[in-house]
Design a protein around this motif. Structure first.
Motif, short mmCIF file in Angstrom:
data_model
loop_
_atom_site.label_atom_id
_atom_site.label_comp_id
_atom_site.label_asym_id
_atom_site.label_seq_id
_atom_site.Cartn_x
_atom_site.Cartn_y
_atom_site.Cartn_z
N TYR A 59 -14.62 -77.29 -25.61
CA TYR A 59 -15.90 -77.54 -25.48
C TYR A 59 -16.22 -78.67 -26.20
O TYR A 59 -15.73 -79.56 -26.58
N LYS A 60 -17.41 -79.22 -25.79
CA LYS A 60 -18.04 -80.48 -26.33
C LYS A 60 -19.57 -80.17 -26.66
O LYS A 60 -20.14 -79.52 -25.99
N CYS A 70 -23.10 -81.89 -18.00
CA CYS A 70 -22.39 -80.74 -17.93
C CYS A 70 -22.72 -79.89 -16.70
O CYS A 70 -23.66 -79.46 -16.58
N ALA A 80 -27.26 -81.51 -21.44
CA ALA A 80 -26.50 -80.64 -22.28
C ALA A 80 -26.41 -80.89 -23.76
O ALA A 80 -26.33 -82.07 -24.08
N CYS A 83 -21.32 -77.53 -24.03
CA CYS A 83 -20.57 -77.71 -22.86
C CYS A 83 -19.19 -77.05 -22.70
O CYS A 83 -18.65 -77.11 -23.82
N SER A 85 -15.72 -76.28 -20.75
CA SER A 85 -14.75 -76.90 -19.58
C SER A 85 -13.47 -76.01 -19.56
O SER A 85 -13.02 -75.75 -20.25
N PHE A 91 -13.91 -82.21 -19.17
CA PHE A 91 -14.90 -83.40 -19.24
C PHE A 91 -14.90 -84.52 -18.44
O PHE A 91 -14.90 -85.89 -18.91
N HIS A 95 -17.35 -82.95 -13.13
CA HIS A 95 -18.01 -81.96 -13.58
C HIS A 95 -18.03 -80.51 -12.95
O HIS A 95 -19.05 -79.58 -13.17
N GLU A 98 -17.32 -76.89 -15.23
CA GLU A 98 -17.85 -76.83 -16.43
C GLU A 98 -19.14 -75.88 -16.32
O GLU A 98 -19.52 -75.70 -15.32
N CYS A 100 -22.64 -75.38 -18.71
CA CYS A 100 -23.46 -75.77 -19.84
C CYS A 100 -23.72 -74.55 -20.68
O CYS A 100 -24.23 -73.41 -20.20
#
Length: 252
Positions: A59-60, A70, A80, A83, A85, A91, A95, A98, A100
């Motif tokens: 996650y980010k 994202c 985003a 996000c 993944s 990331f 993309h 991924e 959002c």
């Protein structure tokens, strides 16, 4: 169309004020102020592993910073705020792997009582089976420097609801300060704000409805006949008061 443009300008002005004050002047109900400018300057945080076994997701997320790209749906244009993944190289520039989990503009920001931190709710993420993903971020006061301790809870992914807990000294509130100004909005100010928001919603909804009905120009304004008659009503009321006032003075 001129009316529609005016409404849009008002909304843009509100958004500008809202964005500039979003993370540097958060206030709680008991008078604590939070300034999260450090997180704005730090930029997005990640990747961080979720806690749901087998911890295969990364996650980010960002706090009050600019959104990022994202996936390829609602946040594909760099909107985003959170996000997810599942790629072996999370990331990356593709993309494709991924999703959002929340757009970059919070739909709700709450200052917690006692200087304990602030809460952000990111909604309107990518949908799965018609249900949008959402992320709640808790910024809690602690002793840790920088981002401190970060825990991304994805154990509720079946409901598409995610949460992040960040514990940092930069999330601590100050009593009556930190962001400057008074310790909160007065009751009168809250009433004025509610009335203003109701008027904005009323105008937007009315313009949309009238547009669908094929109206144009000034006829887009909801209940335009009423607004046109306000001037005459005020004039008649003023004349009535003047006549009554003149009569009372004449009888003395």
């Amino acid at each position: 169309m001129r009316t529609l443009y005016s409404v849009l300008l008002v909304l843009l002005a509100i958004q500008c004020i809202y964005s500039s004050d979003l993370c540097t002047h958060i206030k709680s109900s008991d008078g604590y102020t939070y300034n999260l400018e450090w997180f704005i300057n730090a930029g997005p945080y990640g990747p961080v592993k979720g806690i749901k076994p087998p911890q295969s997701y990364n996650y980010k997320f960002t706090i009050c910073g600019s959104g990022f790209i994202c996936g390829k749906q609602v946040c594909g244009a760099g909107k985003a705020g959170s996000c997810q993944s599942w790629s072996s190289t999370p990331f990356n520039d593709d993309h494709s792997d991924e999703a959002c989990t929340g757009m970059d503009t919070p739909t709700q920001v709450v200052g917690l009582a006692g200087g304990l931190g602030a809460q952000f709710f990111y909604g309107n993420g990518d949908e799965y089976s018609g249900v949008p993903r959402t992320t709640t971020i808790y910024m809690l006061c602690g002793r840790e420097d920088g981002w401190g301790q970060v825990i991304f809870n994805d154990s509720l992914t079946d409901d598409l609801k995610y949460s992040v807990v960040v514990t940092s000294k930069y999330a601590c509130g100050k009593k009556g300060g930190g962001g400057g100004g008074s310790s909160g909005i007065s009751p009168a100010g809250i009433i004025v704000l509610i009335i203003f928001c109701v008027i904005i919603v009323y105008l937007i909804a009315g313009v949309i409805v009238n547009k669908v009905r094929g109206q144009s120009g000034v006829e887009l304004i909801p209940n335009v006949g009423l607004w046109k008659s306000i001037g005459g009503l005020i004039r008649d009321g003023s004349c009535c008061l003047v006549r009554r006032g003149g009569g009372s003075y004449g009888s003395v």
